[in-house]
Design a protein around this motif. Structure first.
Motif, PDB file in Angstrom:
ATOM      1  N   TYR A  48       3.383  -2.289  -6.883  1.00 60.07           N
ATOM      2  CA  TYR A  48       2.981  -1.983  -5.509  1.00 60.07           C
ATOM      3  C   TYR A  48       4.121  -2.029  -4.513  1.00 60.07           C
ATOM      4  O   TYR A  48       3.943  -1.753  -3.338  1.00 60.07           O
ATOM      5  CB  TYR A  48       1.873  -2.936  -5.053  1.00 60.07           C
ATOM      6  N   SER A  49       5.318  -2.406  -4.964  1.00 64.87           N
ATOM      7  CA  SER A  49       6.429  -2.530  -4.031  1.00 64.87           C
ATOM      8  C   SER A  49       7.632  -1.696  -4.496  1.00 64.87           C
ATOM      9  O   SER A  49       7.658  -1.201  -5.615  1.00 64.87           O
ATOM     10  CB  SER A  49       6.846  -3.987  -3.899  1.00 64.87           C
ATOM     11  N   MET A  57       0.797  -1.222   0.000  1.00 68.99           N
ATOM     12  CA  MET A  57       0.000   0.000   0.000  1.00 68.99           C
ATOM     13  C   MET A  57       0.829   1.272   0.000  1.00 68.99           C
ATOM     14  O   MET A  57       0.270   2.363  -0.102  1.00 68.99           O
ATOM     15  CB  MET A  57      -0.930   0.018   1.216  1.00 68.99           C
ATOM     16  N   LEU A  58       2.140   1.166   0.142  1.00 68.46           N
ATOM     17  CA  LEU A  58       2.960   2.374   0.241  1.00 68.46           C
ATOM     18  C   LEU A  58       3.104   3.088  -1.096  1.00 68.46           C
ATOM     19  O   LEU A  58       2.947   4.309  -1.185  1.00 68.46           O
ATOM     20  CB  LEU A  58       4.352   2.030   0.778  1.00 68.46           C
ATOM     21  N   VAL A  59       3.434   2.352  -2.141  1.00 63.71           N
ATOM     22  CA  VAL A  59       3.723   2.973  -3.439  1.00 63.71           C
ATOM     23  C   VAL A  59       2.437   3.268  -4.204  1.00 63.71           C
ATOM     24  O   VAL A  59       2.264   4.342  -4.766  1.00 63.71           O
ATOM     25  CB  VAL A  59       4.661   2.075  -4.269  1.00 63.71           C
ATOM     26  N   ARG A 116      10.553   4.105   2.922  1.00 60.69           N
ATOM     27  CA  ARG A 116      10.019   5.471   2.883  1.00 60.69           C
ATOM     28  C   ARG A 116      10.598   6.231   1.696  1.00 60.69           C
ATOM     29  O   ARG A 116       9.869   6.908   0.955  1.00 60.69           O
ATOM     30  CB  ARG A 116      10.341   6.191   4.193  1.00 60.69           C
ATOM     31  N   ASN A 117      11.900   6.118   1.498  1.00 60.19           N
ATOM     32  CA  ASN A 117      12.537   6.837   0.400  1.00 60.19           C
ATOM     33  C   ASN A 117      12.185   6.256  -0.961  1.00 60.19           C
ATOM     34  O   ASN A 117      12.087   6.998  -1.939  1.00 60.19           O
ATOM     35  CB  ASN A 117      14.050   6.866   0.600  1.00 60.19           C
ATOM     36  N   CYS A 118      11.970   4.950  -1.020  1.00 60.39           N
ATOM     37  CA  CYS A 118      11.507   4.344  -2.277  1.00 60.39           C
ATOM     38  C   CYS A 118      10.159   4.923  -2.687  1.00 60.39           C
ATOM     39  O   CYS A 118       9.934   5.281  -3.839  1.00 60.39           O
ATOM     40  CB  CYS A 118      11.389   2.828  -2.124  1.00 60.39           C
ATOM     41  N   MET A 119       9.254   5.002  -1.724  1.00 60.01           N
ATOM     42  CA  MET A 119       7.915   5.515  -1.991  1.00 60.01           C
ATOM     43  C   MET A 119       7.961   6.981  -2.412  1.00 60.01           C
ATOM     44  O   MET A 119       7.365   7.383  -3.415  1.00 60.01           O
ATOM     45  CB  MET A 119       7.049   5.330  -0.755  1.00 60.01           C
TER      46      MET A 119
END
Length: 321
Positions: A320-321, A163-165, A260-263
């Motif tokens: 999604y990841s 759900m992050l990205v 967090r930084n990927c998103m």
């Protein structure tokens, strides 16, 4: 009317979807799981939707409420809230008026929730269809490696991984949930036109022990060329709202520094590339993301490294990841 409390309250919010209403209503009535009530909410449609709704309500006793707004509410989330307030069942299915369902959708969804006491929300995969109900080539379930059956996932872990990205529960019509979870949604969803469901599902999942994933395409998610989403990508509204939603979801998930930084980097890269909007809008979008998450260079670098790792590991198609 049967006085017995149904197991599922189906909320059908409609606005100007007369061409799809019969298919939607027929696929609800055809459900193999029959213990439900249907609450239909029309948001002041300008077409002949109400004629279709009245026709079905006259012959289907499980349609317990038909509410026709005299003025448009301005938000589908106001309609969700109104429908859930009228619901008598412990389980809720928000069946969007332009989508359709496989006859076994409710049977599988209720079965998944019944099989696990700690599971508060269940979703299935979806088939994307056009205005004529023809299958579209795009597959939003390309991350599904299970292929069949139903799997159960720790709620917080699911938010971090799926759900992050992007919003893994990308269509409300594919979701069934315990009514009490809706009370855990603390954000005013009417602030959003596009990302409110992302925030809604994330907050509900966070309040649940587990989320169930049915690995079958039991929902048909209709795509329109004139969808609000399509226009919002062009004018930058989607990316502006994503910044607001992302801040909420990061607060729920408490992801690692890397995640967090990927998103943040994923969104910063997409914002800088633009989506058909002009330079002024692009700068406005980037400014919103900087306001929320600070300097964006490091997140961009982390995201590009992450994307390279995904390509090498064969997970390139997982959005999604």
């Amino acid at each position: 009317m049967n006085s017995k409390t149904p197991r599922v309250s189906i909320i059908l919010p409609n606005y100007n979807h007369e061409p799809f209403l019969r298919e939607r209503l027929d696929t609800i009535i055809a459900q193999t799981f029959a213990d439900w009530e249907l609450i239909i909410l029309d948001d002041c449609s300008g077409d002949r939707s109400m004629d279709v709704i009245r026709e079905y309500a006259a012959r289907e006793p499980r349609i317990t409420h038909v509410i026709a707004n005299e003025t448009n509410s301005g938000s589908t989330f106001r309609q969700w809230r109104k429908g859930i307030a009228l619901a008598s069942a412990p389980l809720i299915w928000i069946a969007e008026s332009d989508d359709a369902a496989h006859p076994e959708f409710l049977e599988e969804a209720v079965g998944a929730l019944d099989s696990s006491a700690g599971t508060g929300i269940v979703f299935c995969n979806s088939l994307l269809v056009d205005g004529k109900s023809e299958k579209l080539p795009l597959d939003l379930d390309c991350d599904d490696t299970a292929g069949k059956g139903t799997t159960f996932h720790d709620a917080k872990d699911f938010i971090r991984k799926k759900m992050l990205v992007n919003n893994r529960l990308y269509n409300a019509s594919a979701v069934v949930f315990h009514r009490g979870l809706y009370e855990k949604v603390t954000t005013d969803l009417t602030r959003f036109r596009l990302c409110g469901d992302w925030v809604c599902w994330a907050q509900m999942i966070a309040a649940s022990g587990q989320v169930a994933w049915i690995h079958r395409k039991l929902n048909s998610f209709r795509q329109h060329t004139d969808k609000v989403t399509s226009q919002a990508k062009k004018n930058g509204m989607e990316m502006l709202e994503r910044a607001e939603a992302a801040a909420i979801i990061i607060g729920l998930a408490q992801p690692s520094w890397w995640k967090r930084n990927c998103m943040t980097g994923y969104n910063a890269v997409h914002a800088s590339r633009g989506a058909g909007y002009d330079r002024q809008t692009q700068l406005q979008v980037l400014a919103r993301w900087r306001d929320k998450f600070g300097f964006l260079l490091m997140p961009r670098l982390v995201f590009m490294m992450h994307a390279a790792i995904k390509r090498i590991s064969g997970r390139r198609n997982d959005p999604y990841s």
